[in-house]
Write an enzyme that holds these catalytic residues in place. Structure first.
Site, PDB file in Angstrom:
ATOM      1  CB  SER A  72      -0.943   0.009   1.203  1.00 28.38           C
ATOM      2  OG  SER A  72      -0.220  -0.013   2.413  1.00 28.38           O
ATOM      3  CG  HIS A 100      -3.685  -1.781  -0.802  1.00 30.28           C
ATOM      4  ND1 HIS A 100      -3.348  -2.457   0.349  1.00 30.28           N
ATOM      5  CD2 HIS A 100      -4.296  -0.643  -0.405  1.00 30.28           C
ATOM      6  CE1 HIS A 100      -3.727  -1.745   1.400  1.00 30.28           C
ATOM      7  NE2 HIS A 100      -4.310  -0.654   0.975  1.00 30.28           N
ATOM      8  CE  LYS A 130      -7.430  -0.361   1.212  1.00 25.15           C
ATOM      9  NZ  LYS A 130      -8.204  -0.655   2.364  1.00 25.15           N
TER      10      LYS A 130
END
Length: 166
Positions: A72, A100, A130
C-alpha cells in the site's frame, strides 16, 4: 478479515508466521493477535525466507507466509511465484492480502501473474471497500479452510451481516 484469519490459523506457540516488513497494518495486527512465533522478513526478500525455513521449519507445527499482493505505501508487487514455491516446498500456508491489488492490477495478484490453478495452501484475502467501493472483506481458500474459519475466526463468528444498502 486479517485479524480473524491470522490468529485462527496460527493459534499456538508452536506455530510460525513469516511476514513481510512492509505488510499493511491489518496484517500486523493479525500477527500480533496470534500466539505464533513471529519473524519479519526484509521486504520481498525470498532468499531470507528460504534460508530461514531451511534451518527452522521443522521446529514448528504450522507455518504461515504472509504478504500484501500490492504494497500500500509504495505500490510494488509481491514476488508471488517465488512465495508459492517456498510455501509448497516447506509446507506452509501462503496468505496474500489483495486489498490494494483488486482494481489496480486486475482482479488480484494471482490474476496479475496469470496463476490459473490456485494451490490449496494459498489463501487470498481482500476487501470490498477500496476499488469496489462497497463494504466488507472476503477470504478465498479451500473448502476445508473456509469451514474451519467459519467456526474459529472470532471476527467472523462475532460479526453482523452486511447492511441492506450494501
Amino acid at each position: 478479515a486479517n485479524i480473524g484469519l491470522i490468529p485462527a490459523l496460527a493459534d499456538k506457540p508452536e506455530d510460525l508466521i513469516i511476514s513481510d516488513q512492509l505488510n499493511h497494518a491489518s496484517i500486523i495486527d493479525g500477527v500480533r493477535l496470534s500466539k505464533a512465533k513471529k519473524v519479519i522478513y526484509p521486504h520481498k526478500d525470498t532468499a531470507f525466507i528460504k534460508k530461514f525455513l531451511e534451518k527452522e521449519r521443522n521446529k514448528y507445527r504450522r507455518c504461515l507466509i504472509i504478504t500484501d499482493g500490492v504494497f500500500s505505501m509504495d505500490g510494488d508487487i509481491a514476488p508471488l511465484h517465488k512465495l508459492i514455491q517456498l510455501a509448497e516446498k516447506y509446507e506452509c500456508f501462503l496468505i496474500v492480502d489483495d486489498a490494494h491489488a483488486t482494481g489496480t492490477i486486475g482482479y488480484s495478484t494471482l490474476d496479475f501473474y496469470n496463476i490459473q490453478t490456485i494451490p490449496e495452501y494459498v489463501i487470498q484475502m481482500g476487501t470490498f471497500s477500496k476499488a469496489i467501493g462497497s463494504y466488507g472483506a472476503y477470504i478465498c481458500a479451500s473448502e476445508t479452510i473456509i469451514e474451519y474459519l467459519v467456526n474459529k475466526a472470532r471476527s467472523i463468528i462475532f460479526s453482523t451481516s452486511l447492511p441492506p444498502s450494501v
